[in-house]
Motif scaffolding. Structure first.
Motif, PDB file in Angstrom:
ATOM      1  N   SER A 264     -23.897  11.127 -26.477  1.00 15.14           N
ATOM      2  CA  SER A 264     -23.134  10.013 -27.037  1.00 15.14           C
ATOM      3  C   SER A 264     -23.193   8.757 -26.185  1.00 15.14           C
ATOM      4  O   SER A 264     -23.043   7.651 -26.698  1.00 15.14           O
ATOM      5  N   THR A 265     -23.431   8.904 -24.867  1.00 16.94           N
ATOM      6  CA  THR A 265     -23.436   7.732 -23.987  1.00 16.94           C
ATOM      7  C   THR A 265     -24.832   7.295 -23.572  1.00 16.94           C
ATOM      8  O   THR A 265     -25.025   6.146 -23.163  1.00 16.94           O
TER       9      THR A 265
ATOM     10  N   LYS B 122     -18.397   3.704 -21.009  1.00 16.35           N
ATOM     11  CA  LYS B 122     -19.039   4.510 -22.044  1.00 16.35           C
ATOM     12  C   LYS B 122     -18.412   5.895 -22.131  1.00 16.35           C
ATOM     13  O   LYS B 122     -18.155   6.419 -23.227  1.00 16.35           O
TER      14      LYS B 122
ATOM     15  N   ARG C 267     -13.148   8.901 -28.531  1.00 17.67           N
ATOM     16  CA  ARG C 267     -13.674   9.265 -29.849  1.00 17.67           C
ATOM     17  C   ARG C 267     -13.411  10.736 -30.158  1.00 17.67           C
ATOM     18  O   ARG C 267     -13.082  11.108 -31.287  1.00 17.67           O
TER      19      ARG C 267
ATOM     20  N   LEU D  71     -21.544  14.447 -23.949  1.00 15.45           N
ATOM     21  CA  LEU D  71     -21.361  13.158 -23.270  1.00 15.45           C
ATOM     22  C   LEU D  71     -22.709  12.484 -23.021  1.00 15.45           C
ATOM     23  O   LEU D  71     -22.832  11.267 -23.143  1.00 15.45           O
TER      24      LEU D  71
ATOM     25  N   ALA E  91     -16.287   7.569 -25.228  1.00 15.91           N
ATOM     26  CA  ALA E  91     -16.703   8.848 -25.798  1.00 15.91           C
ATOM     27  C   ALA E  91     -15.548   9.843 -25.820  1.00 15.91           C
ATOM     28  O   ALA E  91     -15.363  10.595 -26.788  1.00 15.91           O
TER      29      ALA E  91
END
Length: 259
Positions: free
Chosen positions: A47-48, A20, A27, A44, A24
Motif C-alpha cells: 500500500s505504501t 505513508k 485506512r 504495508l 495506510a
C-alpha cells in the motif's frame, strides 16, 4: 476522516515514510470502523511502496511520536491509531492517547450491488453491556434513523442482530436501513413495518431486498458529478451521507433538500 491534529500539529514533523504508513494504518482501521487491526508487513509494503526497512523505521518514528501503538504479541503486529487528549489548561501540544472502544454512536461506509467483503477481525465486546461494538453500531444507527424504536434490552432481537452481522457486513446493514427509510415501497405498501426492527433483523432476505431498494436520495461520486456537469444541480446542493461509501470507498451523497 484523518483527524485535524495530524495536519495541524504533526504534518511538518513526519517523514514521507511515516506519513505513508500512518495513512495506510488509518485506512485499515478508521476506514473499516475499527480502532485497531492486524496488518502484515506485506500489506504495508504493497500500500505504501516502501521497503520493509523503511517501514520498520517509520513505525518506530510513529510510536515515538505517540501516533500509533503496536502490539507485537501475536504472529502479526496489531496497530492502534491514537488521538490527542486535549489538556485545556496547557498551551503545549496535545498528548495523543490510545483510542478506547465505547458504546458511543459510530458510523461510516457501504456498497449496494456488490457484497462488501466482511472484516475478518471482530471488535472486542463492550464489558459494560456484553454487546460487541458491531452490535452497538447497528443499534445506534437504527435508532438514529427510526427515532429509538430498537430496545437494546430485547435479548431475542439482539441475537437476531448478531446473526445478521454474521451474514452481512455492518456497513451493508446500515445501508439497508438507510434505503429502507427512504424508499417508497414501505411508505406506500408497508408503512406499519417501516420502523419495526422485528420485521428486519430476523429476515436475511428482507435485509438483502432493502439493500437493493431504489431511492432517489443516493448518488455515488460519478452520478453527483454528472448532475453538476449537466447543470441539474450545483456542488453545494449535495451533502455526504454519513456512514455510506461506494465500492471504491468514496462517500455517497444526497441532495440537501431531498425529503
Amino acid at each position: 476522516m484523518i483527524p485535524n491534529f495530524i495536519f495541524d500539529e504533526f504534518l511538518e514533523l513526519l517523514t514521507e515514510g511515516e506519513l505513508k504508513i500512518l495513512l495506510a494504518i488509518y485506512r485499515k482501521t478508521v476506514g473499516f470502523d475499527k480502532t485497531s487491526d492486524k496488518i502484515p508487513y506485506s500489506q504495508l509494503v504493497k500500500s505504501t511502496g516502501l521497503s520493509k526497512s523503511t517501514i520498520s523505521k517509520g513505525i518506530k518514528g510513529l510510536v515515538n511520536k505517540k501516533l500509533v501503538k503496536v502490539d507485537r504479541s501475536g504472529n502479526t503486529n496489531r496497530y492502534t491509531y491514537c488521538l490527542p487528549k486535549v489538556n485545556m489548561s496547557s498551551s503545549s501540544k496535545p498528548e495523543p492517547m490510545v483510542v478506547q472502544n465505547s458504546n458511543q454512536q459510530l458510523v461510516r461506509n457501504s456498497n449496494t450491488q456488490k457484497k462488501v467483503p466482511k472484516e475478518t477481525e471482530k471488535n472486542t465486546t463492550n464489558s459494560s453491556t456484553g454487546f460487541s461494538d458491531e452490535v452497538w453500531k447497528v443499534i445506534n444507527y437504527w435508532n438514529e434513523i427510526f427515532s429509538d424504536t430498537l430496545d437494546p434490552s430485547n435479548a431475542v432481537l439482539i441475537r437476531h442482530i448478531e446473526r445478521s452481522i454474521s451474514q452481512f457486513s455492518v456497513n451493508q446493514i446500515k445501508e439497508a436501513i438507510f434505503r429502507r427509510s427512504n424508499c417508497s415501497y414501505y411508505k406506500r405498501k408497508k408503512p406499519e413495518l417501516l420502523n419495526k426492527p422485528n420485521a428486519f433483523f430476523p429476515y436475511p432476505e428482507t435485509i438483502r431486498n432493502d439493500l437493493n431498494r431504489n431511492t432517489d436520495m443516493i448518488f455515488d461520486y460519478d452520478e453527483k458529478n454528472e448532475r453538476v456537469y449537466n447543470r441539474k444541480n450545483k456542488d453545494e446542493d449535495f451533502e455526504i451521507i454519513r456512514d455510506m461509501r461506494d465500492k471504491l470507498g468514496r462517500p455517497l451523497w444526497k441532495l440537501k433538500n431531498a425529503s
